[in-house]
Scaffold this active site. Sequence first.
Site, PDB file in Angstrom:
ATOM      1  CG  ASP A 199     -18.527  -2.847  33.606  1.00  0.00           C
ATOM      2  OD1 ASP A 199     -19.331  -3.149  32.706  1.00  0.00           O
ATOM      3  OD2 ASP A 199     -17.540  -3.541  33.898  1.00  0.00           O
ATOM      4  CG  ASP A 239     -21.446  -3.483  28.833  1.00  0.00           C
ATOM      5  OD1 ASP A 239     -20.427  -3.301  28.137  1.00  0.00           O
ATOM      6  OD2 ASP A 239     -21.537  -4.403  29.658  1.00  0.00           O
ATOM      7  CD  GLU A 240     -16.630  -1.726  30.326  1.00  0.00           C
ATOM      8  OE1 GLU A 240     -15.739  -1.051  30.872  1.00  0.00           O
ATOM      9  OE2 GLU A 240     -16.424  -2.831  29.794  1.00  0.00           O
TER      10      GLU A 240
END
Length: 287
Positions: free
Chosen positions: A8, A104-105
């Site tokens: 993350d 974004d993970e």
Amino acid sequence: MRTILHCDCNSFYSTVEIASNPLLRGKPMAVCGDPAMRHGIILAKSAEAKACGIYTGEVLWEAKKKCPQLHLIVARHTTYLEYARALRSICRRYTPFVEPFGLDECWLDVSHHALSGEEIAAQIRQAARTELGVTASVGVSFNKVFAKLASDLRKPDATVIITEKNFQTKAWRQPVDSLLYVGRATKRRLAGMGIHTVGDLANCDTDLLHRLFGKNGLTMQRFARGQDETPVLSPETADDIKSIGNSTTPPHDIRCEEEAKSILYLLCESVTARIRRHQVACSTVSI
């Protein structure tokens, strides 16, 4: 035993902007919609902006009132997508099983790698810093749910490990909404039942959960007990994906069209990025 990582990125939009323009480093800055729109909102902020009391979802005029020297940067979704792809490329150095979750993970299944999950997590974090200029927190666990929970426990730039031996100590003491898919409304309903932590949910009467939440109640309890066998999907297993979606809970009520559009565009960018990544098409779009 499986070894699952959840990576993350920390304050992704703002750290990408700082990586792109080092002159912003150390200054209060925030990523937002068009600053010309008085009712636009903050999408991400730097640590310095956070120290001024600025929060994600705040309208721009209120943020500027708190911090007149705040640097406002118009969101560049194409750039963020490029960085997200670069980070996933780093992850694929260790396994082909890399499943994006939002922009974004992502999850990684490194069960059969020669290195330990902790070692891989450290290398991914190092590569993110040196190659991309961003930081990431990585959770290491034996399933996807606890890997994500672990990545949220320490930020920025940290590794947290939850194992089959320590999950009752590390995971069960966390607030119930730290569990994947437990949102604000569900949290309120659980609180009315006296369920405030992941451990409370794990030890709750199963029949009661089933009556009140149906199958979702049983799923939540299995997750709380560490009983998650959900696989990490790679592009090769994209055919197994029946739907792709994303959601968020704003920190305050949405009262104007501009705020709603900003959040909707953000979610759409995330979903379409995953559709392109899996090289699939959709026949139905629902909001």
